[in-house]
Design an enzyme around this catalytic site. Structure first.
Site, PDB file in Angstrom:
ATOM      1  N   THR A 145      83.570 -53.409 102.684  1.00  0.00           N
ATOM      2  CA  THR A 145      84.410 -53.013 101.556  1.00  0.00           C
ATOM      3  C   THR A 145      83.645 -52.262 100.483  1.00  0.00           C
ATOM      4  O   THR A 145      84.132 -51.250  99.952  1.00  0.00           O
ATOM      5  CB  THR A 145      85.094 -54.246 100.946  1.00  0.00           C
ATOM      6  OG1 THR A 145      85.937 -54.837 101.936  1.00  0.00           O
ATOM      7  CG2 THR A 145      85.949 -53.865  99.743  1.00  0.00           C
TER       8      THR A 145
ATOM      9  N   ASP B  56      83.318 -31.456  74.299  1.00  0.00           N
ATOM     10  CA  ASP B  56      82.241 -31.557  75.284  1.00  0.00           C
ATOM     11  C   ASP B  56      82.384 -30.504  76.374  1.00  0.00           C
ATOM     12  O   ASP B  56      81.389 -29.887  76.797  1.00  0.00           O
ATOM     13  CB  ASP B  56      82.177 -32.962  75.886  1.00  0.00           C
ATOM     14  CG  ASP B  56      83.508 -33.433  76.465  1.00  0.00           C
ATOM     15  OD1 ASP B  56      84.568 -32.857  76.146  1.00  0.00           O
ATOM     16  OD2 ASP B  56      83.474 -34.415  77.248  1.00  0.00           O
TER      17      ASP B  56
ATOM     18  N   ARG C  34      78.036 -43.192  76.173  1.00  0.00           N
ATOM     19  CA  ARG C  34      76.695 -43.131  75.608  1.00  0.00           C
ATOM     20  C   ARG C  34      76.656 -42.172  74.431  1.00  0.00           C
ATOM     21  O   ARG C  34      77.455 -41.239  74.337  1.00  0.00           O
ATOM     22  CB  ARG C  34      75.678 -42.641  76.657  1.00  0.00           C
ATOM     23  CG  ARG C  34      75.343 -43.626  77.738  1.00  0.00           C
ATOM     24  CD  ARG C  34      74.198 -43.127  78.587  1.00  0.00           C
ATOM     25  NE  ARG C  34      74.468 -41.832  79.195  1.00  0.00           N
ATOM     26  CZ  ARG C  34      73.571 -41.091  79.836  1.00  0.00           C
ATOM     27  NH1 ARG C  34      72.329 -41.507  79.948  1.00  0.00           N
ATOM     28  NH2 ARG C  34      73.907 -39.930  80.365  1.00  0.00           N
TER      29      ARG C  34
END
Length: 243
Positions: A174, A101, A12
């Site tokens: 699952t 970051d 993003r």
């Protein structure tokens, strides 16, 4: 003077105006690694005096963003990891090898509190960085995030769903088993890192979580603080110093 912040991550783009108090209202724009979602340019500011960018995404996306901002902004600055900045000292011998970051998240953590802190980012990767009470980065860990684990399993075994399921201690289907196993692996790494940090520092650090996948882990991490805009908060610190 209008100034904007841009955090271009692996899934993003987040942008927000730079305010005296830090970060203004955030706009989030998805991308697929090659191109942004349709209509993305209309979500960016029409004009701004300056733009500060933190980028860990692929170069083609960075080029697309820079081309648009070059037509709209008078000044563009790219944040870079530095060995020491704003009370934080990075552990890496080659600071540029630490993702920007992660660097900015550490700046924001330090600005929030002078306590020892384990900063956990849950995005494409799961990143963990330890900051002591003196502002010294003690290093970190990187692993696949739960979402990336699911994608990798699905790529190798398409019969395994890439999403869905819910947390169960012992799942009986699952999808739940996959969700529980992948989230459990991340939770185990965080818990082990907290214990190792407490042993190293002599005090249990506070825990800050950020990133798009943080919500799934928060309910099972006692005393964790959700800080979704942590990278932008750190970029605001960097931008204020860069003005």
């Amino acid at each position: 003077m209008s100034a904007w912040l841009f955090d271009l991550g692996n899934s993003r783009l987040k942008c927000a105006p730079l305010c005296e108090g830090g970060v203004g209202d955030i706009v989030a724009i998805d991308h697929d690694g090659n191109a942004f979602a349709a209509g993305w340019e209309e979500l960016l500011p029409g004009r701004c005096d300056s733009a500060s960018i933190a980028c860990v995404a692929a170069p083609p996306l960075a080029v697309q963003l820079l081309e648009v901002l070059a037509r709209r902004c008078s000044r563009i600055s790219m944040a870079r990891t530095q060995a020491a900045f704003d009370g934080v000292r990075i552990a890496y011998a080659q600071p540029q090898r630490l993702g920007v970051d992660r660097f900015l998240a550490l700046l924001a953590a330090r600005a929030r509190s002078l306590e020892a802190t384990l900063v956990v980012g849950v995005g494409t990767a799961l990143t963990l960085d330890l900051l002591d009470a003196d502002g010294r980065h003690r290093g970190g860990r990187i692993a696949p995030s739960p979402a990336l684990m699911r994608m990798a399993l699905h790529a190798r075994a398409p019969q395994l769903p890439a999403a869905g399921g819910r947390w169960r201690e012992f799942a009986d289907d699952t999808a739940d088993a996959l969700a529980s196993g992948c989230e459990g692996a991340a939770l185990g790494l965080v818990a082990g890192s907290l214990e190792a940090a407490a042993s190293l520092l002599g005090v249990r650090p506070r825990l800050l979580l950020h990133g798009g996948g943080a919500d799934a882990l928060l309910p099972r991490l006692d005393a964790a603080v959700h800080a979704p805009a942590l990278v932008l908060e750190g970029l605001a610190r960097w931008a204020h110093a860069d003005r």
